[in-house]
Design a protein around this motif. Structure first.
Motif, mmCIF file in Angstrom:
data_model
loop_
_atom_site.group_PDB
_atom_site.id
_atom_site.type_symbol
_atom_site.label_atom_id
_atom_site.label_comp_id
_atom_site.label_asym_id
_atom_site.label_seq_id
_atom_site.Cartn_x
_atom_site.Cartn_y
_atom_site.Cartn_z
ATOM 1 N N UNK A 23 -36.775 40.133 17.382
ATOM 2 C CA UNK A 23 -37.445 41.394 17.032
ATOM 3 C C UNK A 23 -37.967 42.105 18.278
ATOM 4 N N UNK A 24 -38.595 41.330 19.170
ATOM 5 C CA UNK A 24 -39.065 41.922 20.424
ATOM 6 C C UNK A 24 -37.927 42.439 21.276
ATOM 7 N N UNK B 269 -45.181 32.124 14.930
ATOM 8 C CA UNK B 269 -45.993 30.974 14.558
ATOM 9 C C UNK B 269 -46.947 31.321 13.427
ATOM 10 N N UNK B 270 -47.570 32.523 13.476
ATOM 11 C CA UNK B 270 -48.544 32.897 12.452
ATOM 12 C C UNK B 270 -47.903 33.188 11.103
ATOM 13 N N UNK B 271 -46.669 33.613 11.105
ATOM 14 C CA UNK B 271 -46.008 33.967 9.849
ATOM 15 C C UNK B 271 -45.072 32.874 9.353
ATOM 16 N N UNK B 272 -44.821 31.862 10.174
ATOM 17 C CA UNK B 272 -43.964 30.767 9.754
ATOM 18 C C UNK B 272 -42.486 31.052 9.863
ATOM 19 N N UNK B 273 -42.084 32.098 10.546
ATOM 20 C CA UNK B 273 -40.668 32.399 10.742
ATOM 21 C C UNK B 273 -40.202 31.713 12.001
ATOM 22 N N UNK B 274 -38.900 31.559 12.191
ATOM 23 C CA UNK B 274 -38.421 30.919 13.423
ATOM 24 C C UNK B 274 -38.797 31.725 14.656
ATOM 25 N N UNK B 275 -39.033 31.002 15.721
ATOM 26 C CA UNK B 275 -39.404 31.667 16.978
ATOM 27 C C UNK B 275 -38.275 32.581 17.456
ATOM 28 N N UNK B 276 -37.071 32.169 17.234
ATOM 29 C CA UNK B 276 -35.946 33.003 17.664
ATOM 30 C C UNK B 276 -35.952 34.352 16.971
#
Length: 487
Positions: free
Chosen positions: A64-65, A52-59
């Motif tokens: 990454x996690x 959310x903070x970087x504007x990338x997709x949540x997926x």
């Protein structure tokens, strides 16, 4: 340690639980799997606000996690990789459990301290920067809060130290304790091996001592019993020859044979008794440490009784012939040079013509004494040597005379004893048999010359034996012998 910083001690300790891959135990593998699952869930949850903070997709954040969290599976094999991955994902504000567990594993491993300090410092700096930027962003977003920069820096440093110092210190303590336990275990194993080797060597030394004493007793019995039994056979033959012609002489020979037989039986009985005692001790338990001493004591008693018995036999034979042989009791353990005259008289009584001469007095005097002085020369007024030296010389003469009785009946013999500076020499030589016989038919084990050689060489002397040009046999021995005392 591997190239990536893995601990070599884990593999060295073995795999008592049969764990898969690099795990030493199955429970260790289960623990790492659980930690990896928890770390993966944590990183996936922290990947959502990062997306959310970087504007990338949540997926993408959750993916990454999902990739970063399971890195804990390799923490025991490559702890440096785990810490580097945790530092790399710090800007994404994920991997708190990954960082703490990785630092603990790194500190507890055998990685050099400078690498541990460098990676721990990088973690502190990364946490400090990430926390400082996050707190500054939060403060900026809320204008009503006016926090000074130094306070934000101090709080970020505290957070970095709290997340870094405890796992590092705990890991260092566990690693030091683990290395101490391994060192103590290795030392205990080394001591156990050394004790086992010492026990084996002690058992070998005890067995060697027992064998040496048994060999010594066998040698003593061969010298003593074989000599006496040989004389008994010679006297029995003489008894048979003169039984009808000279009854008085036959009676004396019969008495002498009886005395010798009783003495030989007594010595054999003592020998069998100590061997039975030794076997009983071995059957009751492990090899006793007192067996060599017991065998040595019996050998000494046999030697003393043999010398005393020889003196008694000579005295009785000399009394029968109207002569005095002087059978004094020997001093010390075993026969001494003072009894050589008695030994020669014993062979003379058996019908052998023996010439006995003594040269020197131990002080460099090589003057020869005639047969009339032989008793005094070999007696108490001569030089005294160590008991082993005198016993060895006595046994050489005794066995040589026994061989003459066995293999050259009726031959003339010459016994020469020489006292020299620092040594004593003896030579026994016999000529060919005057009766035309080359052997008396007495049994022989072939150990007489071997035993004489062993006795002499054990004291650092020289032993030589062999036939002479005249058809006889010669035995010579030189034994180093510093004079102990003069009477």
């Amino acid at each position: 340690m591997t190239a990536t910083g893995a601990s070599g001690s884990v593999a060295a300790r073995g795999r008592p639980g049969g764990g898969p891959w690099w795990w030493a135990r199955r429970r260790s593998a289960v623990l790492d799997v659980l930690l990896a699952v928890v770390s993966m869930v944590e990183c996936m949850a922290e990947g959502i606000p990062f997306a959310h903070s970087t504007g990338v997709p949540v997926a993408a954040g959750m993916l990454l996690g999902f990739v970063v969290g399971p890195v804990l599976l390799v923490r025991r094999r490559w702890p440096v990789v785990v810490v580097l991955v945790s530092i790399a994902v710090m800007p994404a504000q994920m991997g708190v459990l990954l960082s703490m567990v990785g630092l603990y594993t790194l500190a507890a491993s055998d990685v050099p301290r400078r690498i541990i300090g460098l990676l721990a410092g990088m973690t502190v700096v990364g946490t400090l920067v990430t926390t400082f930027l996050t707190m500054r962003q939060d403060v900026t977003a809320q204008p009503e809060f006016h926090l000074p920069v130094w306070f934000v820096t101090l709080m970020a440093l505290a957070v970095g130290l709290v997340l870094t110092a405890p796992p590092v210190l705990w890991g260092l303590y566990v690693g030091a304790r683990r290395r101490l336990v391994e060192s103590l275990r290795e030392r205990a194993d080394g001591l156990e091996r050394e004790l086992s080797l010492l026990a084996d060597r002690a058992e070998e030394r005890a067995e060697w001592a027992r064998n040496e004493e048994r060999t010594r007793i066998a040698r003593e019995m061969h010298d003593v019993v074989a000599h006496r039994v040989s004389l008994m056979v010679v006297h029995a033959a003489a008894l048979q020859a003169v039984a009808l012609k000279d009854p008085e002489k036959a009676s004396r020979n019969a008495a002498l044979v009886g005395d010798m037989g009783r003495q030989a039986l007594t010595e054999l009985r003592e020998m069998l008794g100590v061997l039975r005692t030794a076997e009983g001790a071995a059957a009751r338990g492990p090899a006793g440490s007192d067996e060599p001493e017991r065998l040595a004591a019996v050998a000494s008693r046999v030697s003393r009784k043999a010398a005393g018995g020889a003196a008694e036999g000579v005295a009785s034979d000399a009394a029968a012939h109207g002569a005095s042989a002087g059978g004094a009791e020997p001093e010390g353990e075993g026969p001494r040079l003072a009894e050589l005259g008695e030994l020669v008289e014993l062979s003379r009584a058996a019908g052998m013509a023996v010439e006995f001469s003594v040269l020197g007095d131990g002080d460099g005097d090589d003057g020869r004494r005639d047969a009339g002085e032989e008793a005094a020369a070999a007696g108490d007024d001569g030089p005294r040597y160590a008991a082993r030296v005198e016993q060895t010389v006595y046994r050489v003469v005794q066995e040589a005379l026994t061989n003459v009785h066995k293999h050259a009946p009726g031959a003339r013999a010459r016994v020469r004893l020489a006292h020299r500076a620092g040594e004593v020499a003896v030579q026994v030589e016999n000529g060919p048999s005057e009766r035309g016989a080359t052997d008396a038919g007495l049994p022989s084990g072939g150990n007489g010359l071997v035993g004489m050689r062993e006795r002499v060489t054990a004291l650092g002397g020289v032993f030589v034996s062999g036939p002479t040009e005249a058809g006889g046999f010669r035995v010579s021995a030189v034994v180093p012998a510093p004079v102990e005392s003069a009477a």
